[in-house]
Structure formats: structure tokens, C-alpha cells
Enzyme design. Structure first.
Site, mmCIF file in Angstrom:
data_model
loop_
_atom_site.group_PDB
_atom_site.id
_atom_site.type_symbol
_atom_site.label_atom_id
_atom_site.label_comp_id
_atom_site.label_asym_id
_atom_site.label_seq_id
_atom_site.Cartn_x
_atom_site.Cartn_y
_atom_site.Cartn_z
ATOM 1 N N TYR A 1 -53.380 -12.167 -69.427
ATOM 2 C CA TYR A 1 -52.484 -11.213 -68.953
ATOM 3 C C TYR A 1 -51.636 -12.160 -69.934
ATOM 4 O O TYR A 1 -51.207 -13.171 -70.457
ATOM 5 C CB TYR A 1 -52.084 -11.693 -67.908
ATOM 6 C CG TYR A 1 -50.170 -11.536 -67.776
ATOM 7 C CD1 TYR A 1 -50.457 -10.380 -67.194
ATOM 8 C CD2 TYR A 1 -49.370 -12.171 -68.106
ATOM 9 C CE1 TYR A 1 -48.768 -9.750 -66.958
ATOM 10 C CE2 TYR A 1 -48.029 -11.805 -67.803
ATOM 11 C CZ TYR A 1 -47.721 -10.959 -67.865
ATOM 12 O OH TYR A 1 -46.100 -10.355 -67.869
ATOM 13 N N GLU B 1 -45.529 -6.729 -72.981
ATOM 14 C CA GLU B 1 -46.614 -6.544 -72.212
ATOM 15 C C GLU B 1 -48.202 -6.393 -72.198
ATOM 16 O O GLU B 1 -48.155 -5.440 -72.752
ATOM 17 C CB GLU B 1 -46.631 -6.426 -70.901
ATOM 18 C CG GLU B 1 -47.261 -7.166 -69.345
ATOM 19 C CD GLU B 1 -46.764 -6.302 -68.425
ATOM 20 O OE1 GLU B 1 -45.860 -6.920 -67.024
ATOM 21 O OE2 GLU B 1 -47.205 -5.491 -67.835
#
Lengths: 295, 373
Positions: free
Chosen positions: B98, B186
């Protein structure tokens, strides 16, 4: 007494010749604010409400002693105007602009920290010490809201502030200084940063914060109470208790992310710290009475 | 404004962040060509702005042409109103990571967030295993420095060639964050493939609405709105959200409107729509009411306590809107602020019964909404 601004604060107005700037400069003066001069590039030599206008802040401070700058400048130009005021050594700046780019606001807040200055806003009505002085666009003539007294008020809202403050005044209280920190995700000044000023102000007997979902400003207030930075009674009203999660509703600053910023979390943090949280605007005045805050 | 995955990946690709081979299709007819380009097995990814696509069955892995057609057909007729599918090569995944960059309001910095546990809900991980998340503040005057990206990347303990790719991706992700005035960029998951490559599995970019004037590349169109009312409101610059309750809100001020929303819920009522016509929109009563009337509500509740917005101007606007639009449902008003006495006169002369107390107005609206049932 009041905080941030009173009758003796010498205020410069950036963007004084614009429609909004000229309109609110008049109202600021009507209330009693000591507006000493204004700035609009290219308009030097003009006067607004008998106050001289200069091309730059640098030029204005040669001729005037200035404590604070009020900005009536469009959002796209706000960063530059704030930097101009900071570069001239002005330590108190208020911007009401609605729509300042997020990355500009980060730079503004960062610069304010570097200069050890307070930049209040944007997306706010500004700062007012009722019956004394104001920097911003408050309808100070509405007596059932803008009444002088001993409650400090901090808010992220405009209309809701009128709603809640009217309920404080209805109970016989008044306001020492009301600071609109603004509804943006990155306000120039945060709630907790103003608490030491309210703590030091003898006139202020209690503080009301008008918060809402999103961000961590209310949690920071709870932390300030826990650390003993603020010891006076504090009542909070928080909008958005029933707001749908993840939905952008209300101010841009009001979105719940990362399990942080929900109204429940804020209530828990504030209650643990010993503050009282009002469920409805009307309850704010009632809770102040319950805490025996003198009128 | 949130970008679609395919738009975010377009931006990543231009910035030099590796993305899987893919093809965007708008109809089932385009599927065969897409499959030829992408190959099988592949992934059909519905392009919708809401999250949780995997859980909702909006992402399907397919192994054969037949299966691909079958699933694509299902997705194109799905109730989620899917306009396009991203047909993407299936990746041999070794690990999922992530990474994101957002803003940190208190410190006035950008914040790089990274975790070796990708592909999951980072918000849940933040609560349950905060030690698995690295948060790295970035001074936006300098931007993300090479050494900082290096520190973060080496923290993962990957093989050296993967770490090198990771450093480049972090630096490029920061340039996207800056270039697009992003609230959030993201990549979740960021794949590490069995072949040792680092590839963006998904992409999320949220552009700051206040920067729209200098971020003109991606504009929303009608298909991004769920209802005509939402589209009309956006065009008029009026903040609006449609729900499925009974009371239409036509209020002024974001904070006050949110509070009225709460009060309605406390009183047992339900909200049909959030609409805020305060601030610069306070003269738009006609547009606001037009939008409210497009929503199937049972009553419209107008609550204002203007700061700059004048109560008498709002009252005049409302009375004019009622005359022109002849609303088919009751209207409850509670208008306060500058020149409020005059506002009351204006509303009364138009046959309305202006209220002056927010809670009383809310109770009346809730009662009317129940009578109408």
C-alpha cells in the site's frame, strides 16, 4: 478584554477597494474597528472611508503602524497576499476567502508557523469581539447574536454560528471574542492554538466550540484540556452526528476518513477530557448555565 | 473530485508509474478486441467511483473468452449503472503493498503513507495494526526527496532491484500529487509480481475542488451523476446530495444544513435531499427550489441564518420561486439574519407562516411529512 482584536488593534485591509472589501471595511469601522489604511495594487492615492490606499503592504507600513491585516482577496490570490503580509512582519492575518486551493493552504499554514504568526481562515466570516471591533464579514448589527459578554466562541461554520450563538445570548450570555477558524480541510489556525489566549483572557469565563465531523481539531481541544493548557469550562456543539459515513456533506473539511473524525470519536474525546457536548444548538446555553458560568 | 481508476492509471502511466496492460471498453462489442490486446486470463474491472468494488462483485477474473463475455454482459447490465469496464491483464502476484500521499493539516505537510500489507482496507489496518503502517511527513516546499523515498523503500526489506523500482514509484507518485493538486493519491494494491516487477494494481486520485480552476483536464459529465437533480445542482454550483427520505432541505450554510439534517433524524423524520444555497448562492432561491422539486419529497424545509446572505433577499427569492414554480408540496420556512423582520413580512404577505425557531420548524416539517404518507 477580548482576544485577537479589540478597539486598539490597528488594522490594514488588503483588497480594500474591491466591492466586498469596501463594503465590509465600512461595517468594520461602524462597529469601532481601527482600520488605519488599505492596500490594492495600482490604487495608491485613493481613499476608502477616508483611509488611504497604498499599492503594497511594504509601502503602507512605512506610513502606518499596523497590528493586523484583513484580506478581502479572491481565493486564487490569497496565498500571495498572505505571504505579502507575513513578509512585512504582520503577525495577525484574517482571510475570509472561500475556495483557497488545498496545497496553497498548506503553504500558508506552514509560512504562518515559520513567521510565528496567526493566519485565521479561509472559508470563514473572520474574527469579532462584539461591540468592540471585527475583522471579517459579520452582521454585527444582529443584536441577538453579536452581544458582548464573557463566552469565547470558536467555530468552523457561518450560519450555524449565528444559530448557536443566538442560543447562548438567549440565556443571557454574551461573547468575548468569536473566532471563525473556517470550514476548509486545512484551516490557517486550529481551535487548540487559540485556547491559550482564551485561557489568559480574564474576561472569558468559558469557551464554546462549534465543530463538526471530519478532521481532528475537536480531539486536539480535548488534548489541550487534558494537558492543562485550558482549564475553563468548555461546551461543544458538533454538527453531523447522523451524517452518512464517507459522504462529503457540508464543509469540505467535513468528511470522515480513516475511522478518524467521526462525531462519536469527538464526543468521546471531549467528554473524557471533562468538556460538555450539546446535542442540539439550544442545549449550548443550557449547559453553560448548568456549569454555573457567570453571566 | 475523484477520478476513475482508468483515469488515475492514465495519469500514472504518463508519470512513469508502471501499470498493467489494459483496454477500456464502453460496450460488449468492444470486448473481443480488448481480449486480443490484453490476453487471457484477465480481469474485468467496473469503472465506478464508489469503493468496495471487489466485495460488490464488480471486479471479475475470467479465464476464457466465453466466461469473459458472460461476466461482461452481467456487469454492463448491473444495477450499479456501469458505463465502462477496464479489461486488464491478470498479474502473477507475489506481494501486495500500500502507498498513498495525502495532506496532514496540523503539521501543514504532505504525508506519505506506506504499508507492506497492501490490498486491504488501510483504514481497518490503521486501527487494528498501526505498527504495520509507515507515516512519513513531507515538506511541500522541497517535495519528496530522493533520500526520503529511499528510507521508506528500504524499510520494506525487499530485494534490491524491487526497492529501486519502489523508490522511483514513490518519487513519481509525489509528482502526481503535486501536479494534480491532489487531496489523495493512492495505489492499493501496488503489486510485486512473481517476475520481480512493481506495478500499480489500482489507482485513486482525488483532486481538490478548490483547485478546479487550474485542474481542468478531468471534468465531470452527466454520466457521473446519479440523478438529474444532482447534475442540475452541480451545474448551478449548488451543493446537493439526494437521499431517499421525505423532507427536502433547502438551507443556507454547510454547518447549519448538516445540523438541520441531524435534527430531522432526532425527531424521527427522514431527509430527501441536502441542498445548501447560502454564501454566494443566496440569490439562487429559484434554482434551488427547482432542484428540490425534482426530488420526490413530501415537504420542503427552508432554514437560514445568514451571515452575508440577507434574510429579506432570500425571502423575496423564495416567494418569487413559489409564484413561478407553484410547488405541489408544503413548504416550511425559518429565515433569520440581516433584515429578518422584513423577511417575515414578505413571507406572510405571500401566505406563508414563517417560523423563527429551527427546532420548531424541524418538528413541523417532520409532522407534515408523516401526514402526507
Amino acid at each position: 478584554m477580548s482576544i485577537f482584536i479589540d478597539k486598539s488593534t490597528k488594522v490594514l485591509v488588503q483588497g480594500i477597494t474591491g466591492k466586498e472589501g469596501a463594503f465590509w471595511t465600512k461595517h468594520m469601522i461602524d462597529l469601532g474597528t481601527d482600520v488605519v489604511c488599505g492596500v490594492t495594487p495600482g490604487k495608491a492615492g485613493q481613499h476608502v472611508e477616508d483611509r488611504p490606499v497604498y499599492n503594497t503592504v511594504k509601502e503602507a507600513i512605512i506610513h502606518h503602524e499596523v497590528d493586523a491585516s484583513m484580506l478581502f482577496v479572491p481565493p486564487r490570490l490569497t496565498k500571495d497576499a498572505v505571504f505579502e503580509a507575513l513578509a512585512s512582519g504582520i503577525k495577525k492575518i484574517v482571510t475570509i476567502a472561500d475556495g483557497i486551493p488545498l496545497h496553497d493552504m498548506i503553504r500558508i499554514r506552514q509560512a504562518a508557523k515559520d513567521y510565528k504568526a496567526l493566519v485565521v481562515g479561509g472559508n470563514t466570516s473572520g474574527v469579532i469581539s462584539p461591540e468592540e471591533a471585527m475583522m471579517g464579514s459579520f452582521p454585527h448589527w444582529i443584536e441577538r447574536v453579536y452581544k458582548k459578554g464573557n463566552i469565547g466562541v470558536m467555530t468552523r461554520s457561518g450560519s450555524l454560528t449565528n444559530e448557536v450563538t443566538a442560543m447562548i445570548v438567549e440565556k443571557g450570555y454574551g461573547v468575548s471574542t468569536l473566532i471563525g477558524v473556517g470550514g476548509d480541510p486545512v484551516p490557517g489556525t486550529r481551535f487548540a492554538e487559540m485556547l491559550p489566549y482564551y485561557e489568559a483572557d480574564e474576561e472569558t469565563k468559558a469557551v464554546v466550540i462549534i465543530g463538526e465531523l471530519g478532521g481532528t481539531m475537536e480531539e486536539e481541544v480535548a488534548e489541550a484540556i487534558n494537558k492543562g493548557v485550558f482549564t475553563k469550562p468548555l461546551v461543544a456543539f458538533l454538527g453531523g452526528r447522523t451524517a452518512p459515513k464517507g459522504q462529503k456533506m457540508g464543509h469540505a473539511g467535513a468528511i470522515i476518513t480513516g475511522g478518524k473524525g467521526s462525531v462519536e470519536d469527538k464526543i468521546t474525546a471531549l467528554t473524557k477530557a471533562g468538556a460538555l457536548v450539546a446535542k442540539r444548538p439550544r442545549a449550548v446555553g443550557e449547559l453553560l448555565e448548568e456549569l454555573n458560568v457567570p453571566k | 473530485m475523484k477520478l476513475y481508476e482508468f483515469q488515475a492509471k492514465e495519469v500514472f502511466n504518463e508519470a512513469g508509474i508502471p501499470i498493467p496492460k489494459s483496454r477500456l471498453i464502453q460496450s460488449i462489442d468492444e470486448l473481443s478486441i480488448a481480449l486480443e490486446t490484453v490476453g487471457l486470463p484477465c480481469v474485468l474491472k467496473s469503472q465506478v467511483l464508489s469503493g468496495g468494488r471487489g466485495k460488490r462483485g464488480l471486479i471479475q477474473v475470467v479465464k476464457t473468452k466465453e466466461e469473459a463475455h458472460q461476466e461482461a454482459k452481467k456487469l454492463f447490465t448491473h444495477e450499479a449503472n456501469i458505463k465502462s469496464l477496464l479489461v486488464e491483464e491478470a498479474i502473477d502476484i507475489d506481494q501486495e503493498v500500500y502507498i498513498s500521499i495525502t495532506v496532514e493539516p496540523e503539521a501543514a505537510k504532505a504525508l506519505l503513507i506506506a504499508s507492506s500489507e497492501g490490498g486491504i482496507d488501510i483504514e481497518t489496518l490503521a486501527v487494528e495494526q498501526p505498527e504495520k503502517i509507515v507515516k512519513y511527513p513531507i515538506d511541500i516546499r522541497d517535495g519528496l526527496q530522493n533520500f526520503q523515498a529511499t528510507e521508506v523503500a528500504y524499510g520494506f526489506n525487499f530485494k534490491p532491484d524491487i526497492t529501486k523500482q519502489m523508490i522511483k514509484i514513490l518519487l513519481k507518485l509525489y509528482t502526481v500529487f503535486k501536479q494534480y493538486d491532489a487531496e489523495l493519491v493512492e495505489i492499493n494494491p501496488l503489486f510485486i509480481t512473481k517476475q520481480g516487477l512493481v506495478v500499480a494494481g489500482d489507482g485513486k486520485i482525488m483532486i481538490d475542488d478548490n483547485s478546479a480552476f487550474r485542474q481542468t483536464r478531468y471534468a465531470q459529465d452527466l454520466s457521473d451523476y446519479r440523478t438529474e437533480a444532482e447534475y442540475e445542482a452541480n451545474r448551478a454550483g449548488i451543493p446537493f446530495i439526494q437521499f431517499d427520505g421525505d423532507i427536502g432541505l433547502m438551507c443556507a450554510g454547510a454547518g447549519l444544513t448538516t445540523t438541520v439534517y441531524d435534527l430531522i433524524n432526532y425527531e424521527g423524520g427522514t431527509v430527501a435531499n441536502y441542498l445548501e444555497f447560502g454564501g454566494p448562492n443566496y440569490k439562487k432561491a429559484l434554482e434551488a427550489m427547482e432542484i428540490c422539486l425534482k426530488v420526490p419529497s413530501k415537504v420542503i424545509l427552508i432554514v437560514t441564518f445568514g451571515t452575508i446572505a440577507r434574510a429579506d433577499v432570500m425571502a423575496e427569492g423564495i416567494v418569487d420561486a413559489i409564484k413561478r414554480l407553484k410547488p405541489d408540496r408544503p413548504i416550511v420556512t425559518c429565515i433569520r439574519g440581516t433584515n429578518e423582520a422584513r423577511a417575515v413580512e414578505i413571507l406572510k404577505s405571500a401566505g406563508l407562516e414563517p417560523l423563527f425557531d429551527t427546532e420548531e420548524a424541524v418538528r413541523k416539517a417532520v409532522a407534515l411529512s408523516k401526514e402526507a404518507k
